[in-house]
Write an enzyme that holds these catalytic residues in place. Sequence first.
Site, PDB file in Angstrom:
ATOM      1  N   GLU A  39     -31.715 -19.219  10.604  1.00 28.53           N
ATOM      2  CA  GLU A  39     -30.492 -18.402  10.546  1.00 28.53           C
ATOM      3  C   GLU A  39     -30.591 -17.309  11.612  1.00 28.53           C
ATOM      4  O   GLU A  39     -31.565 -16.568  11.653  1.00 28.53           O
ATOM      5  CB  GLU A  39     -30.338 -17.797   9.140  1.00 28.53           C
ATOM      6  CG  GLU A  39     -29.243 -16.756   9.004  1.00 28.53           C
ATOM      7  CD  GLU A  39     -27.865 -17.223   9.484  1.00 28.53           C
ATOM      8  OE1 GLU A  39     -27.359 -18.225   8.973  1.00 28.53           O
ATOM      9  OE2 GLU A  39     -27.295 -16.566  10.409  1.00 28.53           O
ATOM     10  N   GLY A  41     -28.313 -14.824  11.968  1.00 30.74           N
ATOM     11  CA  GLY A  41     -27.787 -13.542  11.498  1.00 30.74           C
ATOM     12  C   GLY A  41     -28.298 -13.254  10.103  1.00 30.74           C
ATOM     13  O   GLY A  41     -29.502 -13.181   9.886  1.00 30.74           O
ATOM     14  N   CYS A  47     -19.018 -16.281   4.870  1.00 35.12           N
ATOM     15  CA  CYS A  47     -18.492 -16.101   3.514  1.00 35.12           C
ATOM     16  C   CYS A  47     -18.934 -14.771   2.908  1.00 35.12           C
ATOM     17  O   CYS A  47     -18.104 -13.936   2.547  1.00 35.12           O
ATOM     18  CB  CYS A  47     -18.960 -17.273   2.667  1.00 35.12           C
ATOM     19  SG  CYS A  47     -18.659 -17.044   0.922  1.00 35.12           S
ATOM     20  N   LYS A  56     -11.933 -10.516  -0.497  1.00 26.90           N
ATOM     21  CA  LYS A  56     -11.523 -10.429  -1.907  1.00 26.90           C
ATOM     22  C   LYS A  56     -11.791  -9.037  -2.465  1.00 26.90           C
ATOM     23  O   LYS A  56     -11.095  -8.562  -3.363  1.00 26.90           O
ATOM     24  CB  LYS A  56     -12.233 -11.487  -2.741  1.00 26.90           C
ATOM     25  CG  LYS A  56     -11.444 -12.751  -2.867  1.00 26.90           C
ATOM     26  CD  LYS A  56     -11.369 -13.617  -1.629  1.00 26.90           C
ATOM     27  CE  LYS A  56     -10.169 -13.536  -0.776  1.00 26.90           C
ATOM     28  NZ  LYS A  56     -10.148 -14.492   0.336  1.00 26.90           N
ATOM     29  N   GLY A 179       0.244 -14.579  12.024  1.00 27.97           N
ATOM     30  CA  GLY A 179      -0.316 -15.785  11.399  1.00 27.97           C
ATOM     31  C   GLY A 179       0.490 -16.191  10.189  1.00 27.97           C
ATOM     32  O   GLY A 179       1.297 -15.414   9.671  1.00 27.97           O
ATOM     33  N   ASP A 288     -18.001 -25.742   7.861  1.00 28.32           N
ATOM     34  CA  ASP A 288     -16.930 -25.549   8.844  1.00 28.32           C
ATOM     35  C   ASP A 288     -17.136 -26.324  10.145  1.00 28.32           C
ATOM     36  O   ASP A 288     -16.192 -26.454  10.924  1.00 28.32           O
ATOM     37  CB  ASP A 288     -16.797 -24.058   9.190  1.00 28.32           C
ATOM     38  CG  ASP A 288     -16.084 -23.272   8.100  1.00 28.32           C
ATOM     39  OD1 ASP A 288     -15.863 -23.825   7.011  1.00 28.32           O
ATOM     40  OD2 ASP A 288     -15.764 -22.092   8.347  1.00 28.32           O
ATOM     41  N   ALA A 296     -15.360 -22.018   1.848  1.00 24.27           N
ATOM     42  CA  ALA A 296     -16.747 -21.844   1.408  1.00 24.27           C
ATOM     43  C   ALA A 296     -17.131 -22.818   0.303  1.00 24.27           C
ATOM     44  O   ALA A 296     -18.230 -23.376   0.313  1.00 24.27           O
ATOM     45  CB  ALA A 296     -16.944 -20.405   0.939  1.00 24.27           C
ATOM     46  N   HIS A 420      -3.678 -18.592 -27.002  1.00 19.81           N
ATOM     47  CA  HIS A 420      -2.454 -17.801 -26.856  1.00 19.81           C
ATOM     48  C   HIS A 420      -2.796 -16.330 -27.070  1.00 19.81           C
ATOM     49  O   HIS A 420      -3.589 -16.020 -27.960  1.00 19.81           O
ATOM     50  CB  HIS A 420      -1.441 -18.253 -27.909  1.00 19.81           C
ATOM     51  CG  HIS A 420      -0.182 -17.428 -27.915  1.00 19.81           C
ATOM     52  ND1 HIS A 420       0.794 -17.565 -26.946  1.00 19.81           N
ATOM     53  CD2 HIS A 420       0.235 -16.449 -28.752  1.00 19.81           C
ATOM     54  CE1 HIS A 420       1.776 -16.706 -27.201  1.00 19.81           C
ATOM     55  NE2 HIS A 420       1.457 -16.012 -28.294  1.00 19.81           N
TER      56      HIS A 420
HETATM   57  P1  FAD Z   1     -20.762 -20.048   7.925  1.00 12.65           P
HETATM   58  O1  FAD Z   1     -20.457 -19.278   6.715  1.00 12.65           O
HETATM   59  O2  FAD Z   1     -20.037 -19.732   9.179  1.00 12.65           O
HETATM   60  O3  FAD Z   1     -22.331 -19.901   8.163  1.00 12.65           O
HETATM   61  C1  FAD Z   1     -22.949 -20.452   9.301  1.00 12.65           C
HETATM   62  C2  FAD Z   1     -24.235 -19.690   9.563  1.00 12.65           C
HETATM   63  O4  FAD Z   1     -24.914 -20.309  10.647  1.00 12.65           O
HETATM   64  C3  FAD Z   1     -24.008 -18.239   9.963  1.00 12.65           C
HETATM   65  O5  FAD Z   1     -24.755 -17.395   9.115  1.00 12.65           O
HETATM   66  C4  FAD Z   1     -24.467 -18.154  11.423  1.00 12.65           C
HETATM   67  O6  FAD Z   1     -25.101 -16.932  11.713  1.00 12.65           O
HETATM   68  C5  FAD Z   1     -25.464 -19.311  11.483  1.00 12.65           C
HETATM   69  N1  FAD Z   1     -25.592 -19.870  12.818  1.00 12.65           N
HETATM   70  C6  FAD Z   1     -24.608 -20.245  13.675  1.00 12.65           C
HETATM   71  N2  FAD Z   1     -25.139 -20.779  14.800  1.00 12.65           N
HETATM   72  C7  FAD Z   1     -26.479 -20.741  14.635  1.00 12.65           C
HETATM   73  C8  FAD Z   1     -27.565 -21.147  15.446  1.00 12.65           C
HETATM   74  N3  FAD Z   1     -27.381 -21.732  16.654  1.00 12.65           N
HETATM   75  N4  FAD Z   1     -28.822 -20.952  14.994  1.00 12.65           N
HETATM   76  C9  FAD Z   1     -29.043 -20.381  13.775  1.00 12.65           C
HETATM   77  N5  FAD Z   1     -28.055 -19.976  12.964  1.00 12.65           N
HETATM   78  C10 FAD Z   1     -26.786 -20.167  13.391  1.00 12.65           C
HETATM   79  N6  FAD Z   1     -13.371 -19.468   2.169  1.00 12.65           N
HETATM   80  C11 FAD Z   1     -13.137 -19.626   0.840  1.00 12.65           C
HETATM   81  O7  FAD Z   1     -13.500 -20.668   0.291  1.00 12.65           O
HETATM   82  N7  FAD Z   1     -12.514 -18.651   0.102  1.00 12.65           N
HETATM   83  C12 FAD Z   1     -12.086 -17.499   0.655  1.00 12.65           C
HETATM   84  O8  FAD Z   1     -11.538 -16.655  -0.044  1.00 12.65           O
HETATM   85  C13 FAD Z   1     -12.305 -17.297   2.047  1.00 12.65           C
HETATM   86  N8  FAD Z   1     -11.896 -16.153   2.658  1.00 12.65           N
HETATM   87  C14 FAD Z   1     -12.151 -15.981   3.987  1.00 12.65           C
HETATM   88  C15 FAD Z   1     -11.711 -14.804   4.586  1.00 12.65           C
HETATM   89  C16 FAD Z   1     -11.942 -14.588   5.939  1.00 12.65           C
HETATM   90  C17 FAD Z   1     -11.471 -13.320   6.562  1.00 12.65           C
HETATM   91  C18 FAD Z   1     -12.652 -15.581   6.698  1.00 12.65           C
HETATM   92  C19 FAD Z   1     -12.934 -15.362   8.158  1.00 12.65           C
HETATM   93  C20 FAD Z   1     -13.083 -16.753   6.107  1.00 12.65           C
HETATM   94  C21 FAD Z   1     -12.836 -16.962   4.752  1.00 12.65           C
HETATM   95  N9  FAD Z   1     -13.238 -18.148   4.114  1.00 12.65           N
HETATM   96  C22 FAD Z   1     -12.981 -18.325   2.780  1.00 12.65           C
HETATM   97  C23 FAD Z   1     -13.874 -19.244   4.867  1.00 12.65           C
HETATM   98  C24 FAD Z   1     -15.397 -19.279   4.619  1.00 12.65           C
HETATM   99  O9  FAD Z   1     -15.950 -18.027   4.936  1.00 12.65           O
HETATM  100  C25 FAD Z   1     -16.035 -20.379   5.438  1.00 12.65           C
HETATM  101  O10 FAD Z   1     -15.366 -21.595   5.193  1.00 12.65           O
HETATM  102  C26 FAD Z   1     -17.502 -20.559   5.073  1.00 12.65           C
HETATM  103  O11 FAD Z   1     -18.231 -19.383   5.301  1.00 12.65           O
HETATM  104  C27 FAD Z   1     -18.108 -21.716   5.870  1.00 12.65           C
HETATM  105  O12 FAD Z   1     -19.432 -21.884   5.483  1.00 12.65           O
HETATM  106  P2  FAD Z   1     -20.485 -22.575   6.467  1.00 12.65           P
HETATM  107  O13 FAD Z   1     -21.793 -22.589   5.724  1.00 12.65           O
HETATM  108  O14 FAD Z   1     -19.961 -23.828   6.993  1.00 12.65           O
HETATM  109  O15 FAD Z   1     -20.584 -21.600   7.725  1.00 12.65           O
END
Ligand code: FAD
Length: 447
Positions: A39, A41, A47, A56, A179, A288, A296, A420
Amino acid sequence: MVAGDQSDPADVLILGGGPGGYVAALRAQQLGRSVTLIERGRVGGVCLNEGCIPSKHLSRFAAARSAAEAFAASGMPPFSGRPDMILFQKSRAAAVDTLVKGVSSLLQGAGVKVVEGSARFVGRTRVCVEIGEESVRYFDFKDVVIATGSRAAGGDASTVEPSRALEWDSIPATLLVIGDDYIALEIAVAYARLGSQVTLAAPGDRLLPDFDRDLSTAALRGARSAGVEVALSSGPTLGNWERAVASGDRRPNLDHLDLRAAGIAAPDGKLNVDAQLRLDRHVFAIGDVTAGLPLAHRAMAQGRAAGDVLGGKPAAFDSRAIPRTVFAAPELAAVGMTEDEALAAGISVSIGRFPLGALGRAVIESATAGFAKLVFAQDGGAVLGAHLAGPRATELVAEMALAIEMGATSEDLALTVHAHPTFAEALMEAAEVSLGRPIHVRGAAKR
Ligand code: FAD
């Protein structure tokens, strides 16, 4: 940079510790694999750190203000004063920290090795991890899971991405939100409720264009009644706003991974996986970075399924019952097929629609504008989809996801006794409407 050629073996290597990656890591480790998670970050990904949880938190804070105003009409002392955004940001950061620490401790407790650094492929079974500016480590993996998530595709310099709007420690007097998706809507409604004069500029002729039309209509009415000025079909927007946010497409974090070194193709910029989340025998992708809804809970569900497959279980990921939620005014939620989608697929449907105005709990809470709209197959009555508007819609949708997963029918829902007075009764009542035997609404004819 110190580039040694020694490498560490990794039984399962997971790239990215967001909701997809950390869940896959925990599940694979539970099933006896030895997992290393990279990771760059903070674990929890978008998320926990800048998406679902902070947004939220803001929605809840803003809704509390509206609720206080509504309570004043029935005798509670009125809300006064301006919301303190500095204190709010402290509580938001504390909530995020608690959850990030929780994930770290789960990973540690399970025995997952977490390495802080940025990963990229340097061969078919080898990954290089850059740790700070000084050192690198190499890992030779048996199996790898790409879970590096996505980022905002980027707008112009006059706007910020949604995550930045969750960090503000003051409320803008005027705000432009560009948007039509749920993120834009949530931010617009939250800041309007907190006192900003908000304009929501949507490119198309409806909000939430990929939801059921009735939810789009409810979203528009709700946003307007929360004080948002909604401009539909709006082109370049002129005006003077103190701040501006643009919400739109998200771009998968694939560009720095050097996928070609591992022989992986991402033809349309996203990874197309099979039901076992595989791109290749030993290469998995989740969350994603994969084609589909960037959510998420979808990433987590894929993470669980990938972890199971890595642990030798006969698992598959099924995207038919992925709920979608919108924490706006009112809350909106959907799962499964819309009426239009079912009709386009050639399925004859029966619709059960129940207005919240006929529900005791909704009258108590002065929340009578919402509804439950359920889509059933006419043949056999299986639940195909649910589209909900009103308080707790984001919780109630779980019952409907379960109904779809279990193959429940309109009879099953109608015969399930719901407590209810609750909002959940709307689901049972909507099923009764679809069966042509409504109790609490008059004249609802069977379609
Ligand atoms: P991410 O959460 O993007 O995690 C990927 C991780 O990989 C990150 O920590 C990053 O640092 C790490 N990474 C990237 N590249 C590298 C690399 N080369 N080497 C090492 N580490 C790396 N979804 C919901 O379901 N409900 C909600 O209410 C919701 N609200 C949202 C509100 C906002 C404002 C935003 C922007 C998004 C929201 N989402 C919500 C979407 C949700 O956050 C994402 O769909 C989810 O976080 C995707 O999860 P993931 O594990 O695929 O990737």
